[in-house]
Design a protein around this motif. Structure first.
Motif, PDB file in Angstrom:
ATOM      1  N   LYS A   1      36.564  35.230  47.470  1.00  0.00           N
ATOM      2  CA  LYS A   1      35.279  35.907  47.256  1.00  0.00           C
ATOM      3  C   LYS A   1      35.463  37.117  46.368  1.00  0.00           C
ATOM      4  O   LYS A   1      34.667  37.366  45.452  1.00  0.00           O
ATOM      5  N   ASN A   2      36.529  37.893  46.616  1.00  0.00           N
ATOM      6  CA  ASN A   2      36.807  39.081  45.808  1.00  0.00           C
ATOM      7  C   ASN A   2      37.078  38.705  44.358  1.00  0.00           C
ATOM      8  O   ASN A   2      36.582  39.355  43.432  1.00  0.00           O
ATOM      9  N   VAL A   3      37.868  37.666  44.148  1.00  0.00           N
ATOM     10  CA  VAL A   3      38.178  37.201  42.793  1.00  0.00           C
ATOM     11  C   VAL A   3      36.903  36.810  42.056  1.00  0.00           C
ATOM     12  O   VAL A   3      36.681  37.197  40.899  1.00  0.00           O
ATOM     13  N   GLN A   4      36.041  36.058  42.718  1.00  0.00           N
ATOM     14  CA  GLN A   4      34.804  35.591  42.080  1.00  0.00           C
ATOM     15  C   GLN A   4      33.854  36.742  41.788  1.00  0.00           C
ATOM     16  O   GLN A   4      33.210  36.779  40.729  1.00  0.00           O
ATOM     17  N   GLU A   5      33.766  37.705  42.710  1.00  0.00           N
ATOM     18  CA  GLU A   5      32.893  38.861  42.495  1.00  0.00           C
ATOM     19  C   GLU A   5      33.397  39.710  41.332  1.00  0.00           C
ATOM     20  O   GLU A   5      32.611  40.173  40.500  1.00  0.00           O
ATOM     21  N   ARG A   6      34.723  39.921  41.269  1.00  0.00           N
ATOM     22  CA  ARG A   6      35.287  40.705  40.178  1.00  0.00           C
ATOM     23  C   ARG A   6      35.090  39.988  38.842  1.00  0.00           C
ATOM     24  O   ARG A   6      34.806  40.627  37.819  1.00  0.00           O
ATOM     25  N   ASP A   7      35.238  38.684  38.839  1.00  0.00           N
ATOM     26  CA  ASP A   7      35.010  37.908  37.620  1.00  0.00           C
ATOM     27  C   ASP A   7      33.606  38.154  37.088  1.00  0.00           C
ATOM     28  O   ASP A   7      33.401  38.370  35.887  1.00  0.00           O
ATOM     29  N   SER A   8      32.632  38.113  37.999  1.00  0.00           N
ATOM     30  CA  SER A   8      31.232  38.282  37.606  1.00  0.00           C
ATOM     31  C   SER A   8      30.969  39.674  37.048  1.00  0.00           C
ATOM     32  O   SER A   8      30.366  39.826  35.979  1.00  0.00           O
ATOM     33  N   ILE A   9      31.464  40.701  37.749  1.00  0.00           N
ATOM     34  CA  ILE A   9      31.240  42.079  37.300  1.00  0.00           C
ATOM     35  C   ILE A   9      31.961  42.348  35.980  1.00  0.00           C
ATOM     36  O   ILE A   9      31.395  42.938  35.051  1.00  0.00           O
ATOM     37  N   ASP A  10      33.223  41.914  35.893  1.00  0.00           N
ATOM     38  CA  ASP A  10      34.019  42.184  34.688  1.00  0.00           C
ATOM     39  C   ASP A  10      33.424  41.540  33.438  1.00  0.00           C
ATOM     40  O   ASP A  10      33.520  42.092  32.343  1.00  0.00           O
ATOM     41  N   SER A  11      32.840  40.365  33.600  1.00  0.00           N
ATOM     42  CA  SER A  11      32.345  39.636  32.431  1.00  0.00           C
ATOM     43  C   SER A  11      30.892  39.948  32.085  1.00  0.00           C
ATOM     44  O   SER A  11      30.421  39.573  30.999  1.00  0.00           O
ATOM     45  N   THR A  12      30.177  40.644  32.964  1.00  0.00           N
ATOM     46  CA  THR A  12      28.756  40.910  32.695  1.00  0.00           C
ATOM     47  C   THR A  12      28.430  42.394  32.560  1.00  0.00           C
ATOM     48  O   THR A  12      27.284  42.738  32.262  1.00  0.00           O
ATOM     49  N   ARG A  13      29.409  43.292  32.774  1.00  0.00           N
ATOM     50  CA  ARG A  13      29.115  44.718  32.669  1.00  0.00           C
ATOM     51  C   ARG A  13      28.659  45.064  31.253  1.00  0.00           C
ATOM     52  O   ARG A  13      29.046  44.413  30.272  1.00  0.00           O
ATOM     53  N   ALA A  14      27.841  46.092  31.140  1.00  0.00           N
ATOM     54  CA  ALA A  14      27.273  46.461  29.851  1.00  0.00           C
ATOM     55  C   ALA A  14      28.307  47.055  28.901  1.00  0.00           C
ATOM     56  O   ALA A  14      28.261  46.838  27.685  1.00  0.00           O
ATOM     57  N   ASP A  15      29.257  47.817  29.450  1.00  0.00           N
ATOM     58  CA  ASP A  15      30.258  48.499  28.629  1.00  0.00           C
ATOM     59  C   ASP A  15      31.561  47.707  28.624  1.00  0.00           C
ATOM     60  O   ASP A  15      32.201  47.523  29.661  1.00  0.00           O
ATOM     61  N   SER A  16      31.967  47.244  27.448  1.00  0.00           N
ATOM     62  CA  SER A  16      33.253  46.558  27.255  1.00  0.00           C
ATOM     63  C   SER A  16      33.490  45.420  28.246  1.00  0.00           C
ATOM     64  O   SER A  16      34.482  45.414  28.976  1.00  0.00           O
ATOM     65  N   PRO A  17      32.605  44.433  28.285  1.00  0.00           N
ATOM     66  CA  PRO A  17      32.824  43.316  29.208  1.00  0.00           C
ATOM     67  C   PRO A  17      34.059  42.510  28.808  1.00  0.00           C
ATOM     68  O   PRO A  17      34.504  42.572  27.656  1.00  0.00           O
ATOM     69  N   LEU A  18      34.610  41.794  29.783  1.00  0.00           N
ATOM     70  CA  LEU A  18      35.756  40.950  29.495  1.00  0.00           C
ATOM     71  C   LEU A  18      35.307  39.742  28.690  1.00  0.00           C
ATOM     72  O   LEU A  18      34.534  38.912  29.168  1.00  0.00           O
ATOM     73  N   VAL A  19      35.773  39.654  27.451  1.00  0.00           N
ATOM     74  CA  VAL A  19      35.504  38.508  26.584  1.00  0.00           C
ATOM     75  C   VAL A  19      36.780  38.220  25.801  1.00  0.00           C
ATOM     76  O   VAL A  19      37.615  39.102  25.601  1.00  0.00           O
ATOM     77  N   LYS A  20      36.910  37.017  25.370  1.00  0.00           N
ATOM     78  CA  LYS A  20      38.068  36.640  24.561  1.00  0.00           C
ATOM     79  C   LYS A  20      37.856  37.121  23.132  1.00  0.00           C
ATOM     80  O   LYS A  20      36.829  36.833  22.521  1.00  0.00           O
ATOM     81  N   ALA A  21      38.790  37.891  22.607  1.00  0.00           N
ATOM     82  CA  ALA A  21      38.710  38.325  21.216  1.00  0.00           C
ATOM     83  C   ALA A  21      38.770  37.090  20.316  1.00  0.00           C
ATOM     84  O   ALA A  21      39.439  36.101  20.649  1.00  0.00           O
ATOM     85  N   ASP A  22      38.089  37.143  19.197  1.00  0.00           N
ATOM     86  CA  ASP A  22      38.042  35.985  18.299  1.00  0.00           C
ATOM     87  C   ASP A  22      39.432  35.520  17.869  1.00  0.00           C
ATOM     88  O   ASP A  22      39.665  34.327  17.682  1.00  0.00           O
TER      89      ASP A  22
END
Length: 227
Positions: free
Chosen positions: A179-200
């Motif tokens: 549950k913690n892993v999934q919640e962190r995944d969601s927050i990290d990838s959707t936050r407004a400032d510097s979300p986790l995304v793969k660089a081109d």
């Protein structure tokens, strides 16, 4: 062989730190665990009562950022640097599930990110550094010579994290960790400032089925191609 900057990004428990430590030791580079920095700030916020399971006083944390001193101190016995918060070794306490459950919320605060990114850029100004985190290849070092993006299924990552915590004596369940892993995944990838995304220009590595040694050997080949 010229010194380069190696940026490693990815979700939690993808083995970023393990790989980064291996590379730094093999190459004679500095290793910077940016996740430890965010965890230390989170631990500070918890200790000061700014954040718990039910509330988060962002304003109080931001107003007290100047009171937070972070530094890495090399431990010769362990072979890597440990995280110190205001002169105290917090390497163990920041790895608990209690901190993990709150770190993504703290890391989403723009003022926190600005403070830590500035420090991270200073740490890697002279190259010869391996840095892992969520925004290293996109924000901290967008011009890094080698960018890696680590992936693995949430179930695989949760099992790794669960095994690690149990080995340390923590009383947790696999379901809690997943549950913690999934919640962190969601927050990290959707936050407004510097979300986790793969660089081109980042190279994706799915290590769900790779051993630590197989992963290391694969990445060493990539390092050789840019040095």
């Amino acid at each position: 062989m010229k010194k380069i900057t190696i940026a490693i990004d990815g979700f939690s428990s993808t083995g970023k730190s393990t790989l980064a430590k291996q590379l730094a030791k093999h190459l004679g580079y500095a290793y910077v665990d940016t996740g430890a920095m965010y965890r230390a700030v989170t631990y500070y916020a918890m200790e000061e009562g700014y954040i718990d399971d039910n509330h988060f006083d962002e304003k109080a944390l931001v107003n007290n950022l100047s009171n937070i001193n972070l530094r890495f101190v090399f431990n010769a016995d362990l072979g890597f640097a440990e995280m110190y918060l205001n002169g105290q070794n917090v390497e163990k306490v920041i790895r608990t599930l209690a901190v993990s459950s709150k770190v993504s919320r703290v890391a989403a605060v723009s003022a926190v990110r600005a403070k830590l990114v500035e420090q991270q850029q200073q740490m890697g100004a002279n190259k010869g550094v391996v840095m892992d985190g969520r925004d290293i290849g996109t924000v901290v070092f967008p011009d890094a010579e080698l960018k890696l993006y680590m992936t693995a299924s949430a179930q695989t990552r949760a099992q790794r994290r669960y095994d690690e915590l149990i080995a340390k004596g923590d009383k947790v369940t696999y379901e809690e960790v997943l549950k913690n892993v999934q919640e962190r995944d969601s927050i990290d990838s959707t936050r407004a400032d510097s979300p986790l995304v793969k660089a081109d220009d980042a190279i994706a590595i799915d290590n769900s089925e790779l051993t630590i040694q197989e992963q290391f050997d694969k990445v060493l080949t990539l390092v050789a191609s840019v040095t």
